[in-house]
Design a protein around this motif. Structure first.
Motif, mmCIF file in Angstrom:
data_model
loop_
_atom_site.group_PDB
_atom_site.id
_atom_site.type_symbol
_atom_site.label_atom_id
_atom_site.label_comp_id
_atom_site.label_asym_id
_atom_site.label_seq_id
_atom_site.Cartn_x
_atom_site.Cartn_y
_atom_site.Cartn_z
ATOM 1 N N ARG A 1 -16.974 -0.539 -2.656
ATOM 2 C CA ARG A 1 -17.766 -1.696 -3.094
ATOM 3 C C ARG A 1 -16.898 -2.684 -3.862
ATOM 4 N N ILE A 2 -16.063 -2.167 -4.757
ATOM 5 C CA ILE A 2 -15.175 -3.037 -5.538
ATOM 6 C C ILE A 2 -14.177 -3.720 -4.602
ATOM 7 N N GLN A 3 -13.637 -2.950 -3.689
ATOM 8 C CA GLN A 3 -12.664 -3.471 -2.732
ATOM 9 C C GLN A 3 -13.268 -4.617 -1.923
ATOM 10 N N GLN A 4 -14.450 -4.432 -1.435
ATOM 11 C CA GLN A 4 -15.119 -5.449 -0.628
ATOM 12 C C GLN A 4 -15.398 -6.710 -1.454
ATOM 13 N N ARG A 5 -15.873 -6.538 -2.663
ATOM 14 C CA ARG A 5 -16.224 -7.674 -3.518
ATOM 15 C C ARG A 5 -14.988 -8.494 -3.908
ATOM 16 N N LEU A 6 -13.869 -7.804 -4.187
ATOM 17 C CA LEU A 6 -12.669 -8.494 -4.655
ATOM 18 C C LEU A 6 -11.725 -8.909 -3.531
ATOM 19 N N GLY A 7 -11.924 -8.353 -2.336
ATOM 20 C CA GLY A 7 -11.040 -8.670 -1.227
ATOM 21 C C GLY A 7 -9.652 -8.077 -1.399
ATOM 22 N N LYS A 8 -9.584 -6.914 -2.037
ATOM 23 C CA LYS A 8 -8.316 -6.228 -2.270
ATOM 24 C C LYS A 8 -8.263 -4.964 -1.419
ATOM 25 N N THR A 9 -7.057 -4.421 -1.269
ATOM 26 C CA THR A 9 -6.917 -3.166 -0.538
ATOM 27 C C THR A 9 -7.392 -2.019 -1.415
ATOM 28 N N ARG A 10 -7.641 -0.880 -0.798
ATOM 29 C CA ARG A 10 -8.067 0.301 -1.537
ATOM 30 C C ARG A 10 -7.023 0.671 -2.579
ATOM 31 N N ASP A 11 -5.750 0.640 -2.176
ATOM 32 C CA ASP A 11 -4.674 0.999 -3.104
ATOM 33 C C ASP A 11 -4.625 0.055 -4.299
ATOM 34 N N GLU A 12 -4.839 -1.229 -4.077
ATOM 35 C CA GLU A 12 -4.849 -2.194 -5.178
ATOM 36 C C GLU A 12 -5.985 -1.899 -6.161
ATOM 37 N N VAL A 13 -7.149 -1.571 -5.628
ATOM 38 C CA VAL A 13 -8.306 -1.261 -6.485
ATOM 39 C C VAL A 13 -8.040 0.000 -7.292
ATOM 40 N N VAL A 14 -7.542 1.039 -6.656
ATOM 41 C CA VAL A 14 -7.260 2.298 -7.350
ATOM 42 C C VAL A 14 -6.199 2.069 -8.423
ATOM 43 N N ARG A 15 -5.162 1.304 -8.107
ATOM 44 C CA ARG A 15 -4.106 0.995 -9.064
ATOM 45 C C ARG A 15 -4.697 0.244 -10.270
ATOM 46 N N GLU A 16 -5.571 -0.704 -10.007
ATOM 47 C CA GLU A 16 -6.218 -1.474 -11.080
ATOM 48 C C GLU A 16 -7.029 -0.568 -11.985
ATOM 49 N N ILE A 17 -7.803 0.332 -11.401
ATOM 50 C CA ILE A 17 -8.630 1.254 -12.193
ATOM 51 C C ILE A 17 -7.739 2.172 -13.023
ATOM 52 N N LYS A 18 -6.679 2.696 -12.420
ATOM 53 C CA LYS A 18 -5.789 3.605 -13.144
ATOM 54 C C LYS A 18 -5.045 2.915 -14.268
ATOM 55 N N SER A 19 -4.815 1.616 -14.131
ATOM 56 C CA SER A 19 -4.056 0.895 -15.148
ATOM 57 C C SER A 19 -4.881 0.636 -16.408
ATOM 58 N N ILE A 20 -6.174 0.767 -16.295
ATOM 59 C CA ILE A 20 -7.057 0.517 -17.453
ATOM 60 C C ILE A 20 -7.140 1.731 -18.252
#
Length: 61
Positions: A42-61
């Motif tokens: 859902r986050i990936q679709q909303r932001l237009g990012k790849t799965r890896d980018e979304v996971v990286r973003e979540i892990k960085s927080i």
């Protein structure tokens, strides 16, 4: 991030994602145990990012 860490930190992660990406709604960020991949999708679709980018973003927080 394992499931326990994901669940325990989710309130913090959710708040930071909403601050950074105002387009994310509470529905987009609704966490349900065992449905982590759906949440990332859902986050990936909303932001237009790849799965890896979304996971990286979540892990960085």
């Amino acid at each position: 991030m394992d499931k326990l860490q994901f669940k325990g930190k989710w309130s913090e992660v959710k708040g930071r994602l909403k601050q950074k990406y105002g387009s994310l709604s509470d529905d987009d960020l609704a966490y349900e145990e065992g449905r982590e991949e759906e949440l990332v999708g859902r986050i990936q679709q909303r932001l237009g990012k790849t799965r890896d980018e979304v996971v990286r973003e979540i892990k960085s927080i």
